[in-house]
Design a protein around this motif. Structure first.
Motif, mmCIF file in Angstrom:
data_model
loop_
_atom_site.group_PDB
_atom_site.id
_atom_site.type_symbol
_atom_site.label_atom_id
_atom_site.label_comp_id
_atom_site.label_asym_id
_atom_site.label_seq_id
_atom_site.Cartn_x
_atom_site.Cartn_y
_atom_site.Cartn_z
ATOM 1 N N ILE A 273 18.529 32.616 -35.954
ATOM 2 C CA ILE A 273 17.828 32.490 -37.243
ATOM 3 C C ILE A 273 16.442 33.116 -37.154
ATOM 4 C CG2 ILE A 273 16.799 30.814 -38.826
ATOM 5 C CD1 ILE A 273 19.204 28.992 -38.278
ATOM 6 N N ALA A 274 15.753 32.879 -36.034
ATOM 7 C CA ALA A 274 14.421 33.477 -35.869
ATOM 8 C C ALA A 274 14.508 35.009 -35.876
ATOM 9 C CB ALA A 274 13.785 32.984 -34.577
ATOM 10 N N THR A 275 15.530 35.545 -35.208
ATOM 11 C CA THR A 275 15.702 37.004 -35.188
ATOM 12 C C THR A 275 16.006 37.550 -36.572
ATOM 13 O OG1 THR A 275 16.525 36.889 -32.906
ATOM 14 C CG2 THR A 275 17.020 38.887 -34.157
ATOM 15 N N LEU A 276 16.898 36.851 -37.292
ATOM 16 C CA LEU A 276 17.238 37.307 -38.641
ATOM 17 C C LEU A 276 16.049 37.200 -39.586
ATOM 18 C CD1 LEU A 276 20.813 35.753 -39.023
ATOM 19 C CD2 LEU A 276 20.236 38.154 -38.628
ATOM 20 N N ASN A 277 15.271 36.118 -39.453
ATOM 21 C CA ASN A 277 14.073 35.981 -40.293
ATOM 22 C C ASN A 277 13.063 37.085 -40.003
ATOM 23 O OD1 ASN A 277 14.536 33.754 -42.015
ATOM 24 N ND2 ASN A 277 14.193 32.335 -40.332
ATOM 25 N N GLU A 278 12.923 37.432 -38.733
ATOM 26 C CA GLU A 278 12.005 38.518 -38.380
ATOM 27 C C GLU A 278 12.510 39.853 -38.945
ATOM 28 O OE1 GLU A 278 8.670 40.373 -36.691
ATOM 29 O OE2 GLU A 278 9.165 38.294 -37.204
ATOM 30 N N ASP A 279 13.828 40.073 -38.838
ATOM 31 C CA ASP A 279 14.402 41.281 -39.429
ATOM 32 C C ASP A 279 14.185 41.293 -40.943
ATOM 33 O OD1 ASP A 279 15.221 42.079 -36.966
ATOM 34 O OD2 ASP A 279 17.307 41.448 -37.201
ATOM 35 N N LYS A 280 14.347 40.127 -41.565
ATOM 36 C CA LYS A 280 14.142 40.034 -43.010
ATOM 37 C C LYS A 280 12.703 40.343 -43.383
ATOM 38 C CE LYS A 280 14.651 36.817 -46.891
ATOM 39 N NZ LYS A 280 15.002 35.430 -47.302
ATOM 40 N N ARG A 281 11.773 39.802 -42.597
ATOM 41 C CA ARG A 281 10.354 40.052 -42.875
ATOM 42 C C ARG A 281 10.013 41.536 -42.717
ATOM 43 N NH1 ARG A 281 5.795 40.823 -40.228
ATOM 44 N NH2 ARG A 281 6.850 40.724 -38.207
ATOM 45 N N LEU A 282 10.493 42.133 -41.622
ATOM 46 C CA LEU A 282 10.199 43.551 -41.384
ATOM 47 C C LEU A 282 10.829 44.430 -42.450
ATOM 48 C CD1 LEU A 282 10.633 43.685 -37.495
ATOM 49 C CD2 LEU A 282 8.490 43.654 -38.793
ATOM 50 N N LEU B 231 25.742 22.858 -39.083
ATOM 51 C CA LEU B 231 26.240 23.365 -40.359
ATOM 52 C C LEU B 231 25.110 23.952 -41.200
ATOM 53 C CD1 LEU B 231 28.795 20.547 -41.299
ATOM 54 C CD2 LEU B 231 29.288 22.815 -40.364
ATOM 55 N N GLU B 232 23.953 23.301 -41.143
ATOM 56 C CA GLU B 232 22.791 23.826 -41.875
ATOM 57 C C GLU B 232 22.373 25.182 -41.321
ATOM 58 O OE1 GLU B 232 18.109 22.613 -42.776
ATOM 59 O OE2 GLU B 232 19.472 21.209 -41.773
ATOM 60 N N HIS B 233 22.350 25.287 -39.989
ATOM 61 C CA HIS B 233 21.982 26.555 -39.362
ATOM 62 C C HIS B 233 23.021 27.636 -39.687
ATOM 63 C CE1 HIS B 233 18.624 24.775 -37.656
ATOM 64 N NE2 HIS B 233 18.906 24.787 -36.362
ATOM 65 N N VAL B 234 24.278 27.248 -39.681
ATOM 66 C CA VAL B 234 25.330 28.208 -40.014
ATOM 67 C C VAL B 234 25.151 28.709 -41.454
ATOM 68 C CG1 VAL B 234 27.810 28.480 -40.392
ATOM 69 C CG2 VAL B 234 26.981 27.340 -38.333
ATOM 70 N N GLY B 235 24.823 27.762 -42.380
ATOM 71 C CA GLY B 235 24.559 28.166 -43.756
ATOM 72 C C GLY B 235 23.365 29.100 -43.870
ATOM 73 N N THR B 236 22.305 28.817 -43.086
ATOM 74 C CA THR B 236 21.124 29.687 -43.097
ATOM 75 C C THR B 236 21.473 31.075 -42.587
ATOM 76 O OG1 THR B 236 19.700 27.759 -42.729
ATOM 77 C CG2 THR B 236 18.763 29.928 -42.261
ATOM 78 N N VAL B 237 22.250 31.129 -41.492
ATOM 79 C CA VAL B 237 22.678 32.425 -40.966
ATOM 80 C C VAL B 237 23.516 33.174 -42.002
ATOM 81 C CG1 VAL B 237 24.079 33.550 -39.205
ATOM 82 C CG2 VAL B 237 22.573 31.674 -38.562
ATOM 83 N N HIS B 238 24.367 32.440 -42.709
ATOM 84 C CA HIS B 238 25.201 33.070 -43.740
ATOM 85 C C HIS B 238 24.330 33.673 -44.842
ATOM 86 C CE1 HIS B 238 27.723 33.173 -47.383
ATOM 87 N NE2 HIS B 238 28.705 33.472 -46.541
ATOM 88 N N ASP B 239 23.317 32.901 -45.308
ATOM 89 C CA ASP B 239 22.429 33.403 -46.366
ATOM 90 C C ASP B 239 21.635 34.619 -45.896
ATOM 91 O OD1 ASP B 239 23.360 31.374 -47.956
ATOM 92 O OD2 ASP B 239 21.670 30.033 -47.561
ATOM 93 N N LEU B 240 21.127 34.559 -44.677
ATOM 94 C CA LEU B 240 20.344 35.681 -44.155
ATOM 95 C C LEU B 240 21.208 36.922 -43.999
ATOM 96 C CD1 LEU B 240 18.161 33.821 -41.495
ATOM 97 C CD2 LEU B 240 17.360 34.873 -43.601
ATOM 98 N N CYS B 241 22.414 36.737 -43.459
ATOM 99 C CA CYS B 241 23.317 37.882 -43.328
ATOM 100 C C CYS B 241 23.682 38.451 -44.703
ATOM 101 C CB CYS B 241 24.586 37.462 -42.592
ATOM 102 S SG CYS B 241 24.334 37.119 -40.824
ATOM 103 N N ASN B 242 23.810 37.561 -45.698
ATOM 104 C CA ASN B 242 24.129 38.015 -47.044
ATOM 105 C C ASN B 242 22.993 38.862 -47.618
ATOM 106 O OD1 ASN B 242 25.716 38.214 -49.318
ATOM 107 N ND2 ASN B 242 24.929 36.343 -50.242
ATOM 108 N N VAL B 243 21.741 38.426 -47.406
ATOM 109 C CA VAL B 243 20.583 39.179 -47.907
ATOM 110 C C VAL B 243 20.425 40.495 -47.153
ATOM 111 C CG1 VAL B 243 18.071 39.156 -48.155
ATOM 112 C CG2 VAL B 243 19.391 37.115 -48.718
ATOM 113 N N LEU B 244 20.642 40.440 -45.835
ATOM 114 C CA LEU B 244 20.440 41.629 -45.005
ATOM 115 C C LEU B 244 21.641 42.559 -45.003
ATOM 116 C CD1 LEU B 244 18.733 39.907 -41.936
ATOM 117 C CD2 LEU B 244 17.620 41.225 -43.732
ATOM 118 N N GLY B 245 22.739 42.140 -45.636
ATOM 119 C CA GLY B 245 23.932 42.980 -45.670
ATOM 120 C C GLY B 245 24.605 43.094 -44.313
ATOM 121 N N MET B 246 24.572 42.036 -43.504
ATOM 122 C CA MET B 246 25.157 42.052 -42.164
ATOM 123 C C MET B 246 26.487 41.308 -42.158
ATOM 124 S SD MET B 246 21.671 41.309 -39.959
ATOM 125 C CE MET B 246 22.557 41.316 -38.405
ATOM 126 N N ASP B 247 27.297 41.517 -41.094
ATOM 127 C CA ASP B 247 28.600 40.872 -40.934
ATOM 128 C C ASP B 247 28.377 39.454 -40.425
ATOM 129 O OD1 ASP B 247 31.157 40.098 -40.527
ATOM 130 O OD2 ASP B 247 31.699 41.733 -39.171
#
Length: 591
Positions: A231-240, A180-196
């Motif tokens: 999450i690692a992929t999304l974080n890398e996308d966020k950093r880039l 659930l924590e990972h799902v929440g993190t993915v949700h936040d990252l997708c929200n910041v990155l504007g992803m589905d």
């Protein structure tokens, strides 16, 4: 029944048989055969009965042994040490023994069934959680009933399975919380990155959607591993993306500053510039790093980059004006025409990028500010020196003015300024050498550090100081001659005024050899206030003019002795003032 038995007893039957035989006349031999046959038949019947009774007893004994064995086995499997294993010892017959064992055996049998059912449920739950963790079972999927070891149904075994189940349930709860924590993190990252988010999370596992209850979410190692990778992929996308956005924001700021973009236009990209210095963890706004935002910033940078070429000339000349102002404030002479031509040529040739040109001019401005800072101490002393020289020059012009005591408009202002100027000038003879020597020492030190001469309005400051010292000495010598001349004039005046027959009045008025125009009310000379920079050529001319005027006055004094006593006293006071501290701040020209 008893009477019937008595009637049909063996003896009565045998008597009837004897009577029949007597009537028939059977022989004794036949009778003995029949009796023997009867005895054999009776023995066979008894023997069968005995055999049946023996078999029944044996069966009862077998049942008793089985019951005893089963009782011992159940007690051992259930770990019931307190149960009496041989309750039949107090009974007499086999049936009594069986009756005594039956309740205990039935009780242990029921307990065995309950224990087996309980163990089966626990082991089924254990296998189910293990399968969910291993990924072989989906959440909520039932497993087959496990095989139960009926030889070990003890409470200790049950507790072991219960503890194992508790640990697995804790592990499941921990994994579910982590999922659930990972799902929440993915949700936040997708929200910041504007992803589905739905598409991203269902690619990991279909059960991770918000529409699925938490109890049915997949908690397998594979799901956790995929979540970690996502999450690692999304974080890398966020950093880039953040690095790209910050790079674009920096370019925007540079272009805005370069072209003096108004605040209203800059505010349109606050959502981009607000993250210019933010860390990856600090960027949490929805859509802050969406592809559309980056594309929008990229488009704006390209637009401004094209626009800057058209505004480059204006910006470059503004920078050049700033540079000229800095040098002008420090009395450094620049060839502005050549500088403007050079800028114009660089822009038109296109050999230098506009940003490089502006950066080069910014570097020149920074260098000019540093040079201005290094010249400040010397320039402050030069200003004090020049101000004192101007006051001294004004006082000399004022002292030679024949109309300085007239009650014209502004005369009282000139008198006040003259009084202050005399106080200032009186300090020059004793302290000007110290100031000049300090200026020379600081200027030479500055030239040694910078490897170039210290120029003041295009003239070497050391040359100005050296020439000033020479002119000062010449003026001091001239003043000495003037004082001697005045002393002789006063002696002649005293002789004329005190003759043998009393005081005489000379009807003639001595006119000045060099008559200066009247001073203005603002305290400046009528021919204009001297410039801020000391001109050694002008000072030489003034010195020569003073010497020629002194000679004319000396010739006229022998012929015209009626010069005003007030003028002579004022000039003597200005020339013979005592020297004090020259470092005092210059007095303003007028009050």
């Amino acid at each position: 029944m008893a009477s019937l038995l008595r009637e049909t007893s063996c003896g009565s039957l045998l008597q009837k048989l004897q009577l029949v035989w007597d009537e028939v006349g059977e022989s004794e031999e036949d009778r003995d055969k029949v009796l023997f046959q009867l005895d054999q038949e009776c023995l066979d019947v008894y023997k069968r009965k005995v055999d049946q009774a023996t078999k029944s007893r044996d069966l009862l004994l077998q049942a008793l042994d089985y019951s005893k064995t089963e009782l011992a086995r159940l007690a051992s499997a259930l770990g019931e040490k307190s149960i009496e294993i041989s309750p039949e010892k107090t009974a007499r017959t086999i049936k009594e023994q069986l009756t005594a064992i039956a309740p205990t055996l039935e009780q242990l049998g029921k307990k065995k069934k309950e224990r087996i059912k309980e163990l089966a449920n626990i082991q089924s739950r254990i296998e189910q959680i293990r399968g969910e963790i291993a990924g072989t079972l989906e959440m909520g999927q039932q497993v087959a009933l496990p095989q139960i070891n009926e030889d070990d149904l003890t409470v200790q075994k049950l507790r072991e399975f219960q503890l194992q189940l508790q640990e697995l349930e804790k592990e499941k709860s921990r994994r579910l919380e982590k999922v659930l924590e990972h799902v929440g993190t993915v949700h936040d990252l997708c929200n910041v990155l504007g992803m589905d988010f739905f598409r991203t999370i269902t690619q990991v596992h279909s059960s991770l959607d918000d529409s699925i209850v938490n109890e049915h979410k997949n908690i397998s190692n594979d799901t956790l591993s995929k979540l970690d990778r996502t999450i690692a992929t999304l974080n890398e996308d966020k950093r880039l993306r953040l690095e790209k956005l910050q790079e674009l924001a920096t370019q925007l700021y540079d272009l805005w500053d370069l072209m003096d973009t108004p605040v209203e236009e800059r505010s349109l990209f606050d959502h981009v510039s607000c993250n210019r210095t933010a860390t990856v963890e600090e960027v949490t706004a929805p859509g802050a790093l969406a592809v559309d935002v980056i594309d929008q910033a990229q488009t704006e940078v390209e637009r401004l980059d094209q626009l800057k070429y058209s505004k480059m000339k204006e910006i470059a000349f503004k920078k050049q004006a700033i540079l000229e102002d800095i040098y002008a404030s420090t009395h450094v002479v620049l060839d502005t025409a050549v500088a403007h031509e050079k800028i114009q040529a660089l822009i038109e040739s296109g050999n230098m990028e506009p940003s490089e040109l502006i950066a080069d001019m910014d570097s020149q401005i920074l260098k000019a500010k540093e040079e201005a800072l290094s010249r400040k101490d010397i320039l402050d002393k030069v200003e004090r020196w020049i101000s004192s020289c101007e006051e001294e020059s004004w006082l000399e012009d004022y002292s030679r003015d024949d109309n300085r005591y007239n009650s014209g408009r502004g005369a009282h202002l000139n008198l006040k300024r003259a009084e202050k100027a005399r106080i200032l000038v009186s300090k020059i003879p004793g302290a000007y050498c110290a100031l000049v020597e300090t200026l020379v020492a600081k200027t030479r030190a500055w030239e040694e550090n910078h490897g170039l001469p210290f120029m003041y309005d295009g003239v070497s400051l050391l040359a100005m100081l050296d020439e000033y010292v020479i002119l000062r000495q010449e003026r001091e010598e001239e003043k000495k001659r003037m004082r001697e001349q005045k002393r002789q004039t006063e002696q002649l005046l005293n002789i004329d005024r005190e003759g043998p027959f009393g005081t005489r009045v000379n009807p003639y008025k001595v006119t000045s050899a060099k008559k200066v125009a009247g001073t203005k009310p603002n305290g400046g000379a009528s021919n204009g206030t001297p410039g801020r920079r000391l001109s050694t050529g002008n000072q030489l001319n003034e010195s020569k003019s003073g010497r020629s005027a002194g000679k004319d006055d000396k010739k006229g004094a022998s012929k015209n002795t009626a010069t005003s006593l007030n003028e002579a006293a004022a000039e003597k006071e200005a020339a013979d003032s005592s020297a004090e501290n020259f470092d005092a701040d210059p007095v303003p020209g007028s009050t």
